[in-house]
Design an enzyme around this catalytic site. Structure first.
Site, PDB file in Angstrom:
ATOM      1  N   ASN A   1      48.966  33.654  45.801  1.00 16.43           N
ATOM      2  CA  ASN A   1      48.233  35.560  45.560  1.00 16.43           C
ATOM      3  C   ASN A   1      49.257  36.717  45.368  1.00 16.43           C
ATOM      4  O   ASN A   1      49.261  37.223  43.883  1.00 16.43           O
ATOM      5  CB  ASN A   1      47.804  36.083  46.728  1.00 16.43           C
ATOM      6  CG  ASN A   1      46.769  34.632  46.514  1.00 16.43           C
ATOM      7  OD1 ASN A   1      45.692  34.737  45.880  1.00 16.43           O
ATOM      8  ND2 ASN A   1      46.342  35.073  48.544  1.00 16.43           N
TER       9      ASN A   1
ATOM     10  N   GLU B   1      42.481  30.759  53.063  1.00 19.13           N
ATOM     11  CA  GLU B   1      42.248  29.901  52.493  1.00 19.13           C
ATOM     12  C   GLU B   1      42.335  27.826  52.923  1.00 19.13           C
ATOM     13  O   GLU B   1      43.436  26.926  52.805  1.00 19.13           O
ATOM     14  CB  GLU B   1      44.239  29.279  52.137  1.00 19.13           C
ATOM     15  CG  GLU B   1      44.884  29.572  53.227  1.00 19.13           C
ATOM     16  CD  GLU B   1      45.076  30.879  53.343  1.00 19.13           C
ATOM     17  OE1 GLU B   1      46.506  30.970  53.961  1.00 19.13           O
ATOM     18  OE2 GLU B   1      44.624  31.481  53.238  1.00 19.13           O
TER      19      GLU B   1
ATOM     20  N   ASP C   1      45.069  23.421  54.574  1.00 14.87           N
ATOM     21  CA  ASP C   1      45.305  24.378  54.785  1.00 14.87           C
ATOM     22  C   ASP C   1      46.430  24.437  53.525  1.00 14.87           C
ATOM     23  O   ASP C   1      46.332  23.484  53.367  1.00 14.87           O
ATOM     24  CB  ASP C   1      46.692  25.220  55.750  1.00 14.87           C
ATOM     25  CG  ASP C   1      46.911  25.953  55.569  1.00 14.87           C
ATOM     26  OD1 ASP C   1      45.754  27.613  56.066  1.00 14.87           O
ATOM     27  OD2 ASP C   1      47.302  26.761  55.138  1.00 14.87           O
TER      28      ASP C   1
ATOM     29  N   ASP D   1      42.455  32.748  43.459  1.00 17.66           N
ATOM     30  CA  ASP D   1      40.885  32.762  43.553  1.00 17.66           C
ATOM     31  C   ASP D   1      40.368  31.196  42.520  1.00 17.66           C
ATOM     32  O   ASP D   1      40.317  29.991  42.814  1.00 17.66           O
ATOM     33  CB  ASP D   1      39.548  33.700  43.091  1.00 17.66           C
ATOM     34  CG  ASP D   1      39.134  34.642  43.584  1.00 17.66           C
ATOM     35  OD1 ASP D   1      39.961  34.378  44.785  1.00 17.66           O
ATOM     36  OD2 ASP D   1      39.588  35.710  43.191  1.00 17.66           O
TER      37      ASP D   1
END
Length: 288
Positions: free
Chosen positions: A168, A203, A160, A177
């Site tokens: 983000n 993720e 993770d 991204d």
């Protein structure tokens, strides 16, 4: 995430049409096999040589028909110009078959390219270039059964990206991204051919490492930490770093009857790593 599972629905006993490339239906399995054979041949020979072969076959077939016709007519006393007959028997199929075969070969090659592209899109994550969850599950289930039968070690890692929501929220989804894409590149460059990796969702990433016992898998995990720590994403001139938390579960440390729970075990270990401060690997230990 109790197990790696996929759905495989079987049709009832009734007959059905076979679906070919791009969803085109063929009436029977024999037709489907013939189309597959033709496409494979075209890919092997290439467009030019495939056309030459088919045109040559058309000319030879025309010669055979013309020869049989000549023999029949001569037996009936009909005079035929042999040279003119075989000239027509050569030129007509040569012109007609080449005109039809060349674009047909292009169509077959185009269909094959499109089907290859569709298969890739169906199995791989477009952002990271890694397998998607469904393709990963199908392959891992098969490999686990082999490993159990052959009594081979293997490990599963669940990874993770730490604080990804904050990345983000603070820097935008475009930078998020880029982080995912960078991690995908790191993974692809450092996997063995026998290893599998997928973007499990968001993720989260999953790894299947065949013939890697717990200690070897831990070495791989530590190497992954080091590679990530040395990689940064450019954010308007600022170098953005990120870290990962990893959960590790291995066979035969987890007994055979619980192998299907390996992913769940790796998931628990991964959350332990996050709760312990992140940027580390936690190994699943079966409760005594």
């Amino acid at each position: 995430m109790a197990r790696i599972s996929t759905t495989n629905k079987k049709a009832n006993g009734s007959a059905s049409l076979q679906t070919g490339p791009l969803g085109v239906s063929f009436g029977s399995t024999k037709n489907t096999k013939f189309i597959a054979f033709l496409r494979k041949s075209v890919n092997t020979l290439g467009r030019f040589y495939s056309t030459v072969v088919l045109v040559s076959l058309a000319v030879i077939f025309s010669w055979l028909i013309s020869g049989l016709a000549l023999i029949t007519l001569q037996r009936r006393g009909v005079e035929i110009d042999l040279a003119l007959t075989f000239a027509f028997a050569t030129l007509i199929p040569l012109i007609v078959s080449s005109t039809m075969t060349w674009p047909f070969m292009e169509l077959l090659l185009r269909i094959d390219d499109l089907e290859t592209e569709m298969r890739h899109l169906a199995e791989y994550d477009s952002l990271t270039g890694l397998l998607n969850r469904r393709a990963f599950a199908e392959r891992v289930n098969y490999l686990i059964n082999i490993a159990k039968r052959e009594r081979q070690d293997f490990s599963i890692l669940l990874v993770d990206l730490d604080n990804f929501k904050e990345i983000n929220d603070s820097h935008g989804h475009a930078i998020g991204d880029e982080v995912l894409r960078l991690f995908g590149n790191i993974v692809q460059k450092n996997l063995r051919k026998s290893d599998l990796a997928c973007r499990f969702g968001g993720e989260e990433f999953a790894f299947f490492l065949p013939n890697k016992a717990q200690e070897d898998a831990l070495h791989f995990s530590n190497r992954l930490h080091n590679l990530v720590s040395g990689s940064k994403v450019n954010n308007n001139g600022t170098q953005l770093a990120f870290t990962i938390s990893i959960g590790l579960a291995s066979y035969p440390e987890i007994p055979p009857e619980e192998v299907e729970q390996l992913l769940k075990a790796a998931d628990k270990a991964m959350y332990t790593a996050k709760e312990s401060g992140k940027n580390q690997t936690s190994i699943y230990k079966k409760a005594s």
